[in-house]
Design a protein around this motif. Structure first.
Motif, short mmCIF file in Angstrom:
data_model
loop_
_atom_site.label_atom_id
_atom_site.label_comp_id
_atom_site.label_asym_id
_atom_site.label_seq_id
_atom_site.Cartn_x
_atom_site.Cartn_y
_atom_site.Cartn_z
N LEU A 22 -6.80 -54.51 108.86
CA LEU A 22 -6.53 -53.63 109.99
C LEU A 22 -5.95 -52.29 109.54
CD1 LEU A 22 -5.02 -56.24 112.49
CD2 LEU A 22 -7.17 -54.99 112.79
N LEU A 23 -5.24 -52.28 108.43
CA LEU A 23 -4.59 -51.06 107.96
C LEU A 23 -5.47 -50.20 107.08
CD1 LEU A 23 -0.98 -52.31 107.10
CD2 LEU A 23 -1.58 -50.56 108.78
N LEU A 24 -6.43 -50.81 106.41
CA LEU A 24 -7.21 -50.12 105.39
C LEU A 24 -7.93 -48.89 105.92
CD1 LEU A 24 -7.94 -50.31 102.40
CD2 LEU A 24 -9.93 -51.67 103.03
N LEU A 25 -8.70 -49.06 106.99
CA LEU A 25 -9.50 -47.95 107.52
C LEU A 25 -8.65 -46.84 108.16
CD1 LEU A 25 -12.53 -49.94 108.92
CD2 LEU A 25 -12.53 -48.36 106.99
N PRO A 26 -7.65 -47.16 109.00
CA PRO A 26 -6.83 -46.07 109.55
C PRO A 26 -6.08 -45.29 108.48
CG PRO A 26 -5.99 -48.22 110.22
CD PRO A 26 -7.33 -48.45 109.64
N LEU A 27 -5.61 -45.98 107.44
CA LEU A 27 -4.94 -45.27 106.35
C LEU A 27 -5.91 -44.36 105.62
CD1 LEU A 27 -2.56 -48.02 104.88
CD2 LEU A 27 -1.94 -46.03 106.26
N ALA A 28 -7.16 -44.84 105.45
CA ALA A 28 -8.18 -44.01 104.82
C ALA A 28 -8.47 -42.76 105.66
CB ALA A 28 -9.45 -44.83 104.61
N LEU A 29 -8.52 -42.94 106.99
CA LEU A 29 -8.77 -41.81 107.89
C LEU A 29 -7.67 -40.76 107.76
CD1 LEU A 29 -10.20 -40.42 110.29
CD2 LEU A 29 -8.80 -41.86 111.81
N ILE A 30 -6.43 -41.19 107.80
CA ILE A 30 -5.31 -40.25 107.71
C ILE A 30 -5.28 -39.60 106.32
CG2 ILE A 30 -2.80 -40.06 107.74
CD1 ILE A 30 -2.79 -42.21 109.91
N ASP A 43 -10.39 -27.17 109.68
CA ASP A 43 -10.92 -26.39 110.79
C ASP A 43 -11.56 -27.32 111.81
OD1 ASP A 43 -13.25 -27.23 109.57
OD2 ASP A 43 -13.76 -25.26 108.76
N GLN A 44 -12.02 -26.75 112.92
CA GLN A 44 -12.59 -27.58 113.98
C GLN A 44 -13.85 -28.31 113.54
OE1 GLN A 44 -13.13 -26.06 117.92
NE2 GLN A 44 -11.26 -24.81 117.88
N ARG A 45 -14.70 -27.65 112.80
CA ARG A 45 -15.95 -28.29 112.38
C ARG A 45 -15.68 -29.54 111.54
NH1 ARG A 45 -21.13 -26.27 111.59
NH2 ARG A 45 -20.38 -24.11 111.85
N THR A 46 -14.78 -29.40 110.56
CA THR A 46 -14.45 -30.54 109.70
C THR A 46 -13.78 -31.66 110.50
OG1 THR A 46 -14.16 -29.07 107.80
CG2 THR A 46 -13.15 -31.25 107.66
N THR A 47 -12.89 -31.28 111.40
CA THR A 47 -12.19 -32.28 112.19
C THR A 47 -13.14 -33.07 113.08
OG1 THR A 47 -10.24 -30.83 112.24
CG2 THR A 47 -10.29 -32.64 113.81
N VAL A 48 -14.01 -32.38 113.77
CA VAL A 48 -14.99 -33.05 114.63
C VAL A 48 -15.89 -33.97 113.80
CG1 VAL A 48 -17.04 -32.70 116.05
CG2 VAL A 48 -14.98 -31.34 116.47
N TRP A 119 -4.63 -34.29 114.87
CA TRP A 119 -3.48 -33.41 114.98
C TRP A 119 -3.11 -32.81 113.63
CZ3 TRP A 119 1.48 -33.32 113.00
CH2 TRP A 119 2.36 -32.44 113.61
N LEU A 120 -3.21 -33.61 112.55
CA LEU A 120 -2.90 -33.10 111.22
C LEU A 120 -3.81 -31.94 110.84
CD1 LEU A 120 -2.28 -36.41 109.22
CD2 LEU A 120 -0.58 -34.65 109.74
N LEU A 121 -5.06 -32.00 111.28
CA LEU A 121 -6.03 -30.98 110.90
C LEU A 121 -5.98 -29.74 111.78
CD1 LEU A 121 -9.06 -33.28 109.99
CD2 LEU A 121 -7.86 -31.74 108.44
N VAL A 122 -5.95 -29.92 113.09
CA VAL A 122 -6.03 -28.75 113.98
C VAL A 122 -4.97 -28.74 115.07
CG1 VAL A 122 -8.49 -28.39 113.60
CG2 VAL A 122 -7.74 -29.93 115.43
N GLY A 123 -3.99 -29.62 114.98
CA GLY A 123 -2.97 -29.67 116.03
C GLY A 123 -3.58 -30.05 117.37
N ASN A 124 -3.21 -29.34 118.42
CA ASN A 124 -3.77 -29.61 119.75
C ASN A 124 -4.92 -28.67 120.10
OD1 ASN A 124 -1.95 -31.74 120.45
ND2 ASN A 124 -0.35 -30.21 120.77
N GLU A 125 -5.46 -28.01 119.10
CA GLU A 125 -6.51 -27.02 119.30
C GLU A 125 -7.75 -27.63 119.95
OE1 GLU A 125 -9.15 -24.19 116.33
OE2 GLU A 125 -7.08 -24.69 115.77
N ALA A 126 -8.22 -27.01 121.02
CA ALA A 126 -9.46 -27.38 121.73
C ALA A 126 -9.45 -28.81 122.25
CB ALA A 126 -10.68 -27.17 120.82
N ALA A 130 -6.71 -35.16 121.19
CA ALA A 130 -6.55 -35.95 122.41
C ALA A 130 -7.89 -36.51 122.88
CB ALA A 130 -5.92 -35.10 123.51
N GLY A 131 -8.94 -35.70 122.82
CA GLY A 131 -10.25 -36.15 123.29
C GLY A 131 -10.77 -37.33 122.50
N PHE A 132 -10.70 -37.24 121.18
CA PHE A 132 -11.20 -38.34 120.36
C PHE A 132 -10.31 -39.58 120.47
CE2 PHE A 132 -13.92 -35.17 118.44
CZ PHE A 132 -15.06 -35.91 118.13
N ALA A 133 -9.01 -39.36 120.68
CA ALA A 133 -8.11 -40.51 120.86
C ALA A 133 -8.45 -41.27 122.13
CB ALA A 133 -6.66 -40.05 120.88
#
Length: 238
Positions: A22-30, A43-48, A119-126, A130-133
């Protein structure tokens, strides 16, 4: 919801081996989000791209499979479900409790890390984080119901779940546009697209189709699982 059933299920799922999964993938994402930020790719492109291709398309369905099947399939396989069903607890209540446990674990291990990575990548930008969460949350609820149902009706739930999540959603869904209408991750992305206004994020499924589909899959999955467990024999035979 039955608190005793919930406690037993949490203890089983948060055991040493499953907690690592359960921890492996979320830790990899962060970790990927931190890496991109450090090398100046926040930037937004990379984050999306990261949240769409990894968080919602890879991490979420796999965690949904682990949590959804893990709350009940091992108990059916080893026969310990018989002891639980011999107690004076309604079987639909057992299913609903295990569903809530699965959803709570997905919220903890998928929804929150998705928001943190964004949030780490773009904060609350656009509204990207929140949308992906939110997209991860609603899709995770549907995944929990679907994989819980598979855990009740077949001993091959993990195999079928992998085929659905990785072959149908990731492969067929990307090659055949019409197939995405029957993809939980695409429904979650549709919800995410209503919250974020990033120009780098486009969805293929309309919200008018995605929301009813998410509700139907969730309610039908939990209801059918409860019905199937209700007719499950105390001898272990269906």
């Amino acid at each position: 919801m039955n608190t005793v059933v919930a406690a037993i299920t949490y203890r089983a799922l948060l055991g040493r081996r499953r907690i690592v999964l359960l921890l492996l993938l979320p830790l990899a994402l962060i970790a990927l989000a931190v890496l991109f930020k450090l090398v100046g790719e926040g930037d937004q492109r990379t984050t999306v791209l990261l949240l769409q291709s990894f968080a919602l398309s890879t991490m979420l369905p796999l965690l949904g499979l682990i949590a959804g099947t893990g709350v009940i399939a091992p108990e059916i396989d080893d026969g310990t479900i018989i002891h639980l069903m011999s107690k004076p607890i309604s079987r639909p209540v057992i299913i609903r409790t295990k569903f809530v446990v699965a959803v709570s674990l997905l919220a903890l291990f998928a929804t929150i890390p998705t928001y943190v990575a964004g949030w780490l990548l773009v904060g609350n930008e656009a509204g990207i984080a929140a949308g992906f969460a939110v997209g991860a949350l609603v899709a995770g609820i549907a995944y929990a119901a679907l994989f819980l149902l598979l855990g009740v009706i077949t001993r091959h739930a993990v195999t079928i779940g992998v085929i659905y999540a990785l072959v149908w959603e990731s492969l067929v869904g990307n090659l055949v546009p019409g197939a995405r209408r029957f993809s939980i991750q695409a429904w979650g992305q549709s919800v995410a697209g209503q919250i974020t206004d990033s120009p780098f994020f486009r969805t293929d499924v309309t919200l008018g189709f995605a929301v009813p589909a998410l509700i139907i899959v969730t309610l039908a999955g939990v209801f059918w699982a409860g019905r199937r467990l209700r007719v499950y024999s105390l001898t272990g035979d269906e």
